[in-house]
Design an enzyme around this catalytic site. Structure first.
Site, mmCIF file in Angstrom:
data_model
loop_
_atom_site.group_PDB
_atom_site.id
_atom_site.type_symbol
_atom_site.label_atom_id
_atom_site.label_comp_id
_atom_site.label_asym_id
_atom_site.label_seq_id
_atom_site.Cartn_x
_atom_site.Cartn_y
_atom_site.Cartn_z
ATOM 1 N N ASP A 12 1.143 -0.989 -0.058
ATOM 2 C CA ASP A 12 0.365 -0.107 -0.424
ATOM 3 C C ASP A 12 1.130 1.641 0.338
ATOM 4 O O ASP A 12 2.553 1.430 0.776
ATOM 5 C CB ASP A 12 -0.910 0.137 1.372
ATOM 6 C CG ASP A 12 -1.908 0.974 1.679
ATOM 7 O OD1 ASP A 12 -2.316 1.326 0.252
ATOM 8 O OD2 ASP A 12 -1.667 2.174 2.042
ATOM 9 N N HIS B 240 5.144 4.241 -4.090
ATOM 10 C CA HIS B 240 6.034 5.175 -3.710
ATOM 11 C C HIS B 240 6.096 5.923 -2.475
ATOM 12 O O HIS B 240 7.272 7.016 -2.277
ATOM 13 C CB HIS B 240 5.035 5.871 -4.808
ATOM 14 C CG HIS B 240 3.014 6.553 -4.620
ATOM 15 N ND1 HIS B 240 1.950 5.897 -4.887
ATOM 16 C CD2 HIS B 240 3.245 7.554 -3.620
ATOM 17 C CE1 HIS B 240 1.398 6.251 -3.880
ATOM 18 N NE2 HIS B 240 1.512 7.827 -4.011
ATOM 19 N N ASP C 254 -10.584 1.734 -4.843
ATOM 20 C CA ASP C 254 -9.888 2.613 -4.220
ATOM 21 C C ASP C 254 -10.056 3.501 -4.947
ATOM 22 O O ASP C 254 -9.828 5.219 -5.335
ATOM 23 C CB ASP C 254 -8.487 3.263 -3.752
ATOM 24 C CG ASP C 254 -7.311 3.452 -4.399
ATOM 25 O OD1 ASP C 254 -7.680 2.781 -5.348
ATOM 26 O OD2 ASP C 254 -6.354 2.660 -3.642
#
Length: 1533
Positions: free
Chosen positions: A527, A530, A628
């Site tokens: 999750d 980045h 999401d």
């Protein structure tokens, strides 16, 4: 090596850092590291952290890899070190040059996934994943009934959001405790544990054939995590990160402002609690600038207390402390030193620097006051700079605050939160505040109390457009102060530091969390990847892979750059990157994504098992929607769910979706707010039942079919993809199997616009599908049905009951309700196409066809594949064995190839345009492109080698193959017309092409290539088998150079060599087509291609004998070498060997050096060939027994070779003087009359061979001026008259050799008798040898001592420590020019040179003459040097016009061989260290030749290059002597 073993080669190049390049390989592959041209010859060591078999992986533990030399040779072309990859993950390699790190990168090895009780393989491209929000699954004992929906819909992988206890916000990603299972999954009477979860996951894997992965969240924890209270050091708080204090003060001020606005305290200033328009926004901006910023005075955290600093300064001045101050450093200026605790007005300046900068004029009080005034002024300036900086931060902060308010309260696409309240404040808070509220100033005091400050923690979030490799919470970042963070107010950002020692509890806690996950799940989704510190993710994934070696790792990256993505993928070993179809704004873009994320083009070339490792794009997990993201029904329409899901599923990669998509839930299922449960599976449920689903619900029935299809295509090797945009809404995706040649074509009509409210044309374009449609795999239409309208259920996440799919599977074409008509047509004589007309392809429909080749083509391709299995096991799949094929195909091709001689291989593989034209043909000309370089297979293979790795199917070469059979017929036809074994090759190709012509045109390029590459590699092996052990056991470089022997040595339509003695055995004959008489057909050696390849310009004495040792003797072609030596011996006249041979009858005896090269080759033959000395007794058929005789037939006058040798030497000692026959423009249109007078002789005192005059050029540097305009016509550019250095060396070698042979009574003459002044005079070989030895260095060496008595022209010396190019030239300055010719003398007669002097001279040559590929033919410091040869240029420049500078600078290749061989010889005499360095140099230089050889379509080395190795268009593209001398260098190595 196992022919099916997959080997990838990674070339290492100097300073090449490939950390941002993705290299993906599979387990079972071998990875070979090889040296690129910049590293060959250097001491390179490769290190990797890939563990040895049986050892555990440690990221920081590197080991050196051992170099292997498969050929046992010293060149580096095959040298490699290997890794046998058997372990998944990310592995780092780097390489050292000496002790310096020179480059490196990462290798990502894919995991192997297995499912089912039988542990069957699940290829990555077969993955079909569905995401579930874990909190919506209810108690653990109900999970199966809810997860069964995924099983029934055909998914084979489930992705669960975190299963841990959630924080207060109930967001799936805000975890209260990473080690505790969410208590929601337990019952009041039954507490479930991680083991229970693990058992369920195992059951799904074994019984349902489904893998489970879950998220790991490393970046943050819930703000209410209890463990944070015991370990506040795990977060970024004001105690361990005091640089956040100013941002925290602003955050508190904004909170208080928010409370005031909520309470209506700013209504009178235009800021009500409900912000509704731009005026409210403008007033809010004003309040922040006029109230918040002045009250917080943020600049004070960055400023100096001026009064206090001036007092301290005055005190130091008054107490005389300034003596200690050092003089000011011009590079250092007074600047503010930040207070590490970030207290107001607590920054400092360097007082010592201040005292050294501000110095009072004297010790009086006025001077002190003045000095303090200067200091105060400077401090005020510095404070003003800081205030200005903070002002710019505040401007950005205001813009970000208002942007946030605009999105949350006014924007149409935002959440429209309504009035500002304490629950929904003006802006999300950036920091936790677990204390009682008071005034801003009172709260600020808490920030400076460590026991309180440690609980004031920074929230996490993300920063738009930020560098993902930078941690935005660390010092140096102003993200929190500038309010640039899009904040998650429910989560606290975790502070790991650089190593586990920096925060032991946090690292241990998160590692335990990772291990729990890896124990129970087969994969993880990273999750917020980045924003996760990359070193933390590396550490955690290493721990996970220790427990789950084939861990499947997926992540979604928002870096905005493929290069940045690659850093995460390579370092973390990410298996699949999540890509989303929702990012496509139309169907065309959606189709483009399918093509981008997987598969090769249809009809792709078969790639060899051993090939370069190419940079890859990350393997994709292509999802129609992620959990999401916004709901596609809102953005597109419910009708688009089916076609978009089908398009995504047809991609050749992993595919996925999110629970709710298939049921057509018409809103986003929020990861924060959603608390309802997913529906359960019930086959009997009615569509209106909101809590249960089955195949009548949404698109579930179609989903099952497309998931099954996706898995079938992945497992069946349907690796090729074609995407066709039929019209603006219709996308057709083809998946093709390169072995069975079956295709599956999905035609999808998307519905990005709602069909109820948008216009869609009823006219659907016709489609043409090549091949035969076997069945309709699936046809499905999105339709409406009678049901109650959608109503959001309170307990279950329900979908739209009014929309479903009408689906039919595995039906025949005539049963289809979507296809109106299917006709069969042909395109060309052998290509069948089905024309499809649609009638019900409404928006939201898909139809999927299974297509085979038509039966005739299917048989042809099967037979082709069956015959190709002799070359590669790859073709076994899909092959068909039949008995009735052409008899020639029953003979293994190796057997046919083994019957070819090397001369016949020249016809099959090579032959340039001029050679082929001589036989009445020519090279194939590819329309809209260019003619091939060769008529033989190499011409085609050179083009295919460029096209194949890139799969450049749009190349004109491929277009020509698809358009017709012309090239195919040309390849076999030119061989069929020739005799013997060559025709057999033609017959074999013709028989293979018979089947090739029967397959669809789009497949012809790939099978044409497969046939040719099989034949070509077999023919190369056949060539090498006929060569010497030096070649057979040699490196790839040696073998490919040795093919130059086949390339250059051939037999044309007309014999080039004069006839040999009839008494000579093993001379080849053939029947002359015109006379029907037998004629000799010895191979001759072309000087270079394409310019010197045919007719009288093919054979040149000098070129032949410079090239003969390398191309014929070292390759073991002794009979051909013997024949050429004896044929030229027969042409001896005036004691000379001709330069231009002209079949002997049109020979020109205008060169002084060919005879000496010929003698050198005789010496080399005697030393290298078995029974080599027997050559001396071989009969020579003299064409010209006397200088004036006419050409005599072979056998008229014969002599043994040793007599011809003696004659050549005797004539030189006697002196040679004659005028060329037919002198004048008929034999040379440029030469002046004086040039036709030929002289040669031996100086009685020095023993040096001399000759020539200033009007002719008798050595290899033989450019004659041709320009009237520049007035250089008839003037040689480089006459080199007198004694040329290489001729002196060659004559010394010959005389020394004959001296030694005569001593052993092998050569019958010990001396030469000459007649001078009427007397016979005898000169022994011993005496002649002695004279040359005594005089050589005296007269050729240019001493470093200016007073050297032997120097005849000290005024002409411009380089010292070199050897002259000649001695006794008519223009004395020419003697002193630095040229590369002395290296020839060093190789053939090294005894002439003193080692130290030779070594220095070679060093000068290396510095001044050595180019990338060749040697400059003249010193660049010479006034007439010019390195660019242009034979077409005619201007007024005497030194350049019409290529006058041919040998005055351009870089010729053949001298490089002699230079390197000389370096090798003399380096041994200079000591082991020098020799080792020289070997490095030689390898490095040769590596450039290897690269050129590999890349050149001519597969050769050029005659010359322009300066700095630039291509010269006037050069031969491949030259015999260039290849030969490089091969000789490799032999010396």
């Amino acid at each position: 090596m196992d022919p099916s073993k997959q080997v990838r080669i990674l070339l290492l190049n100097e300073m090449e850092k490939l950390e941002k390049t993705l290299f993906r390989v599979e387990q079972g592959f071998e990875l070979q590291f090889r040296l690129g041209p910049t590293l060959q010859g250097k001491a390179v060591n490769v290190h990797t952290n890939y563990p040895l078999p049986g050892q555990a992986f440690r990221r920081d533990q590197f080991r050196p890899l051992e170099w292997q030399h498969p050929s046992g040779r010293e060149d580096d072309s095959d040298k490699h070190c290997a890794l046998h990859l058997q372990q998944a993950g990310s592995f780092h390699y780097y390489f050292l040059e000496g002790n310096e790190k020179s480059g490196g990168g990462y290798i990502v090895v894919d995991p192997i996934l297995r499912v089912g009780a039988d542990d069957r393989l699940l290829p990555l491209d077969c993955v079909t994943l569905q995401t579930f929000l874990a909190k919506c699954l209810g108690p653990l004992d109900e999970w199966e009934s809810r997860l069964r929906v995924a099983k029934e819909a055909g998914y084979n992988m489930i992705h669960l959001t975190p299963l841990q206890a959630l924080g207060e916000s109930r967001s799936c990603y805000s975890l209260a405790h990473q080690l505790q299972l969410n208590p929601d999954f337990s019952r009041p009477n039954k507490k479930y544990t991680w083991d229970d979860v693990g058992q369920l996951v195992q059951k799904l894997k074994r019984e349902w054939g489904m893998l489970c992965i879950t998220d790991v969240v490393y970046n943050h924890t819930a703000a209410n995590s209890q463990w944070l209270q015991q370990h506040p050091e795990s977060a970024y708080n004001l105690a361990n990160s005091p640089h956040l204090k100013p941002a925290w003060v602003l955050d508190r001020a904004l909170w208080h402002l928010s409370c005031d606005v909520a309470a209506g305290r700013h209504q009178d200033r235009g800021v009500p609690a409900l912000i509704e328009n731009d005026h409210h926004m403008h007033c809010l901006r004003t309040v922040i600038w006029e109230d918040v910023f002045p009250r917080t005075r943020l600049w004070e955290f960055f400023q100096v207390d001026v009064g206090s600093a001036v007092r301290q300064f005055r005190g130091r001045l008054a107490h005389g402390k300034r003596e200690a101050a050092s003089p000011p450093d011009a590079q250092r200026h007074l600047e503010i030193l930040q207070d590490p605790e970030y207290r107001r007005l607590s920054c400092a300046v360097d007082m010592d620097l201040a005292l050294a900068t501000f110095i009072p004029r004297n010790d009086g009080p006025a001077a002190l006051d003045e000095c303090c005034g200067w200091f105060r002024k400077r401090l005020e300036e510095l404070n003003a700079e800081k205030r200005q900086l903070i002002h710019s931060h505040q401007e950005q902060a205001v813009n970000c605050i208002l942007g946030n308010v605009l999105y949350e309260r006014l924007a149409g696409h935002g959440p429209k939160l309504g009035p500002i309240t304490r629950k929904d404040p003006l802006v999300t808070r950036y920091f936790t505040f677990p204390f009682e509220e008071s005034s801003v100033s009172a709260e600020e005091a808490l920030a400076h109390l460590p026991q309180k400050a440690c609980f004031l923690m920074a929230h996490n979030g993300w920063v738009m457009g930020d560098d993902p490799l930078r941690n935005f919470a660390e010092p140096g970042s102003n993200v929190y102060l500038r309010r640039e963070l899009i904040c998650w107010g429910d989560s606290v950002k975790l502070r790991y530091g650089q190593t586990p020692e920096d925060c032991p509890y946090l690292w241990a806690h998160m590692r335990k969390y990772t291990e729990i996950t890896a124990t129970h799940f087969q994969g993880v989704r990273l999750d917020n990847c980045h924003s996760t510190p990359i070193h933390v993710a590396e550490y955690m994934l290493d721990a996970a892979r220790r427990l789950q070696p084939n861990l499947y790792v997926v992540a979604e990256l928002f870096t905005g750059s493929e290069e940045l993505d690659n850093i995460f993928v390579t370092r973390l070993g990410i298996s699949s990157l999540i890509r989303e179809a929702m990012s496509a704004h139309n169907s065309h873009e959606e189709g483009r994504l399918v093509y981008r994320y997987g598969g090769k083009p249809v009809g792709s070339f078969v790639q060899p098992c051993l090939r370069p490792l190419m940079p890859a794009i990350a393997h994709a997990l292509f999802m129609d929607i992620t959990h999401d993201n916004e709901c596609p029904i809102v953005h597109r329409s419910a009708y688009d769910a089916l076609p978009s899901a089908t398009i995504v599923s047809m991609a050749c990669c992993a595919s996925g979706s999110t629970r709710g998509y298939d049921e057509l839930v018409p809103h986003q299922i929020s990861v924060v707010a959603e608390e309802r449960l997913y529906t359960k599976w019930n086959p009997e449920a009615s569509p209106s039942n909101p809590g249960e689903v089955n195949f009548q619900s949404g698109i579930l029935a179609a989903r099952r079919a497309i998931n099954a299809l996706h898995q079938e295509l992945g497992a069946g090797g349907f690796l090729q993809v074609y995407v066709d945009q039929v019209d603006e809404d219709i996308v057709a995706v083809t998946r093709h199997s390169p072995s069975s040649h079956q295709s599956v074509v999905a035609v999808c009509r998307t519905a990005f616009r709602n069909p109820k409210t948008s216009f869609y044309s009823k006219e659907v374009p016709q489609m043409c599908i090549p091949g035969k449609i076997e069945e309709v795999v699936l046809e499905a239409r999105t339709i409406e049905r009678n049901a109650n309208p959608y109503k959001k259920d309170e307990k279950c996440i329900n979908g739209m009951p009014t929309v479903t799919v009408e689906i039919r599977e595995h039906i025949q074409l005539h049963q289809s309700k979507i296809v109106k008509h299917a006709g069969v047509t042909t395109k060309g004589p052998r290509e069948y196409i089905q024309e499809i007309e649609f009638e019900n392809l409404s928006p939201g429909s898909v139809v999927v066809f299974r297509v085979s080749l038509d039966p005739h083509a299917q048989v042809a391709v099967g037979i082709l594949r069956s015959h190709l299995t002799q070359f590669s096991p790859h073709f076994k799949a899909g092959s068909l064995v039949v008995d009735n094929s052409d008899p020639i195909l029953k003979v293994p091709f190796t057997s046919i190839a083994s019957r070819l001689t090397l001369a016949e291989l020249n016809q099959v593989l090579y032959r340039c345009e001029a050679e082929e034209r001589e036989d009445g043909g020519g090279c194939y000309d590819v329309p809209r492109w260019a003619p091939l370089k060769y008529a033989g297979l190499q011409g085609l293979m050179s083009v295919l080698a460029e096209i194949r790795p890139k799969n450049d199917l749009g190349h004109p070469f491929c277009d020509n193959l698809r358009a017709g059979d012309w090239m195919i017929d040309y390849v076999s036809g030119r061989l069929l017309s020739r005799p013997g074994a060559v025709a057999e090759v033609g017959q074999w190709l013709q028989a293979m092409f018979f089947y090739l012509k029967q397959i669809p045109r789009y497949l012809i390029p790939c099978y044409f290539d497969a046939v040719l590459i099989g034949a070509y590699t077999t023919l190369l092996d056949a060539a090498w088998k006929q060569m010497s052990s030096f070649v057979q056991n040699g490196s790839t470089f040696v073998k490919h150079l040795a093919l130059g022997s086949v390339q250059m040595c051939g037999v044309g339509r007309f014999p080039c060599l004069p006839r040999l003695s009839p008494a000579l055995p093993d001379v080849p004959y053939r029947l002359n087509e015109a006379t029907r008489e037998p004629e000799q057909c010895c191979v001759s050696l072309a000087a270079g291609l394409p310019h010197f390849s045919s007719g009288i310009f093919r054979c040149w004495g000098r070129d032949t004998f410079i090239a003969l040792r390398g191309l014929l003797l070292l390759t073991g072609r002794y009979v051909e070498a013997r024949n050429i030596i004896l044929a030229f011996a027969g042409t001896l006249r005036h004691g000379l060997i001709p330069n231009l041979l002209g079949e002997g009858t049109a020979a020109r005896y205008n060169c002084r050096d060919a005879v000496w090269w010929w003698l050198q080759c005789i010496q080399d033959y005697c030393g290298l060939a078995p029974d080599g000395l027997g050559l001396l007794r071989c009969p020579v058929a003299r064409l010209y027994p006397t200088d004036d005789s006419t050409p005599l037939p072979a056998g008229t006058v014969e002599q043994p070779l040793f007599e011809v040798i003696q004659e050549a030497l005797q004539r030189h000692l006697q002196g040679i003087q004659f005028r060329e026959r037919n002198a004048g423009p008929q034999i040379d249109r440029n030469m002046k009359d004086e040039g036709f007078s030929i002289t040669a002789g031996v100086d009685a005192e020095t023993g040096f061979v001399f000759g020539g005059n200033r009007f002719n050029c008798g050595t290899w540097m033989d450019k004659m001026g041709e320009s009237d305009r520049a007035r250089n016509r008839g003037v040689p550019a480089t006459p080199r008259d007198g004694s040329a250095v290489e001729i002196v060396g060659l004559s010394k070698s010959a005389v020394r050799w004959l001296r030694d042979l005569s001593r052993k009574n092998i050569f019958p003459y010990r001396e030469v008798t000459v007649h001078r002044h009427g007397k016979a005079e005898k000169v022994s070989y011993e005496a002649w040898d002695q004279r040359i030895q005594e005089h050589f260095e005296k007269l050729f060496y240019v001493s470093e001592d200016p007073a050297d008595p032997h120097e005849q022209h000290p005024e002409l010396v411009h380089k010292r420590g070199i050897y002259k190019d000649s001695h006794g030239a008519s223009s004395p300055w020419c003697d002193y020019q630095l040229r590369p010719n002395f290296a020839v003398a060093m190789v053939v007669a090294p005894e002439l040179f003193t080692a130290e002097k030779a070594w220095k001279a070679l060093a000068v040559a290396e510095e001044k003459l050595l180019g990338p590929l060749g040697m400059r033919t003249l010193d660049p410091d010479d006034m007439v040097y010019c390195g660019v040869y242009d034979n077409a240029l005619d201007n007024d420049n005497y030194n350049l016009a019409k290529g006058f500078n041919y040998h005055q600078g351009p870089e010729w290749l053949w001298p490089v061989g002699y230079f390197l061989r000389a370096k090798l010889y003399f380096s041994k005499l200079m000591g082991p260290e020098t020799h080792a360095k020289t070997i490095f140099l030689v390898k490095n230089v040769l590596s450039r030749h290897y690269v050129h050889l590999e890349r050149s379509p001519w597969k050769g080395l050029p005659e010359l290059t322009n300066e700095h190795g630039q291509h010269c268009p006037f050069s031969c593209e491949t030259q015999a002597w260039s290849i030969a001398t490089v091969l000789e260098t490799l032999y010396d190595l």
